[in-house]
Design a protein around this motif. Structure first.
Motif, short mmCIF file in Angstrom:
data_model
loop_
_atom_site.label_atom_id
_atom_site.label_comp_id
_atom_site.label_asym_id
_atom_site.label_seq_id
_atom_site.Cartn_x
_atom_site.Cartn_y
_atom_site.Cartn_z
N ARG A 5 5.63 -20.69 -35.83
CA ARG A 5 4.73 -19.75 -36.49
C ARG A 5 3.28 -20.22 -36.48
O ARG A 5 2.37 -19.42 -36.57
CB ARG A 5 5.17 -19.53 -37.95
N ARG A 6 3.07 -21.53 -36.40
CA ARG A 6 1.71 -22.08 -36.38
C ARG A 6 1.68 -23.20 -35.35
O ARG A 6 2.34 -24.22 -35.52
CB ARG A 6 1.31 -22.59 -37.76
N ALA A 33 2.57 -16.08 -33.05
CA ALA A 33 2.21 -17.20 -33.92
C ALA A 33 0.70 -17.35 -34.06
O ALA A 33 -0.08 -16.89 -33.22
CB ALA A 33 2.80 -18.50 -33.36
N THR A 34 0.30 -18.05 -35.10
CA THR A 34 -1.09 -18.46 -35.28
C THR A 34 -1.35 -19.62 -34.35
O THR A 34 -0.53 -20.54 -34.24
CB THR A 34 -1.33 -18.90 -36.74
N LEU A 36 -3.88 -22.70 -33.60
CA LEU A 36 -4.91 -23.56 -34.18
C LEU A 36 -5.53 -24.40 -33.07
O LEU A 36 -4.85 -25.24 -32.48
CB LEU A 36 -4.31 -24.47 -35.26
N THR A 82 -3.60 -14.32 -34.07
CA THR A 82 -4.37 -15.04 -35.07
C THR A 82 -4.78 -16.40 -34.51
O THR A 82 -3.94 -17.15 -34.03
CB THR A 82 -3.55 -15.27 -36.36
N GLU A 84 -7.16 -19.87 -35.39
CA GLU A 84 -7.95 -20.68 -36.30
C GLU A 84 -8.56 -21.82 -35.50
O GLU A 84 -8.05 -22.18 -34.44
CB GLU A 84 -7.07 -21.25 -37.41
N ASN A 101 1.14 -28.57 -41.87
CA ASN A 101 1.44 -27.14 -41.84
C ASN A 101 1.39 -26.54 -40.44
O ASN A 101 0.83 -25.47 -40.23
CB ASN A 101 0.51 -26.38 -42.79
N VAL A 102 1.93 -27.26 -39.46
CA VAL A 102 2.10 -26.71 -38.11
C VAL A 102 3.57 -26.90 -37.72
O VAL A 102 4.28 -27.72 -38.29
CB VAL A 102 1.16 -27.38 -37.07
#
Length: 139
Positions: A5-6, A33-34, A36, A82, A84, A101-102
């Motif tokens: 998801r990230r 997924a996001t 980063l 998404t 970031e 948080n990945v």
């Protein structure tokens, strides 16, 4: 690969990191997924504290921000839902293994710092050894 998801991708603008970015884009699209984008201004390679120039570090950070913005714009145009960004100063090894948080970290097998790879060990190796998350190394 359907539970990510990230996704963090290490970007130092080397050819290998751009290949990793392309792979990360595909995984992000598949998983919705996001993504980063992580860039680290490697202040550890500046040498002694006396040689460390804050203006130089700030200039590198500004250049990185401009390049990351261009990559983000391109990825948005290519449909990544998404995105970031994270631009840090310090040691790439510490920043990338300290991510939270990945679900997945993607990086190139080698980066810009060839000397460090020969003498100390690559950033990719450090991530594989110490990251608590899944890691994908792209060649």
């Amino acid at each position: 690969m359907n539970n990510y998801r990230r996704i963090a991708v290490a970007v130092d603008f080397s050819d290998q990191s751009l290949k990793a970015l392309e792979r990360a884009k595909n995984v992000a699209l598949t998983n919705k997924a996001t993504l980063l984008l992580v860039n680290v201004v490697d202040t550890k390679s500046f040498g002694s504290v006396a040689a460390y120039d804050l203006k130089y570090a700030e200039k590198l950070k500004q250049q990185s921000e401009e390049k990351i913005y261009e990559l983000k714009s391109r990825l948005q145009a290519e449909g990544v839902p998404t995105i970031e960004t994270m631009i840090e100063e310090g040691s790439p090894k510490q920043v990338l293994t300290g991510l939270t948080n990945v679900d997945l970290i993607i990086c190139g097998a080698t980066g810009l710092n060839k000397l460090e790879k020969m003498v100390i060990g690559s950033v990719a190796e450090r991530i594989v050894r110490y990251s608590p998350y899944d890691v994908l190394i792209v060649r």
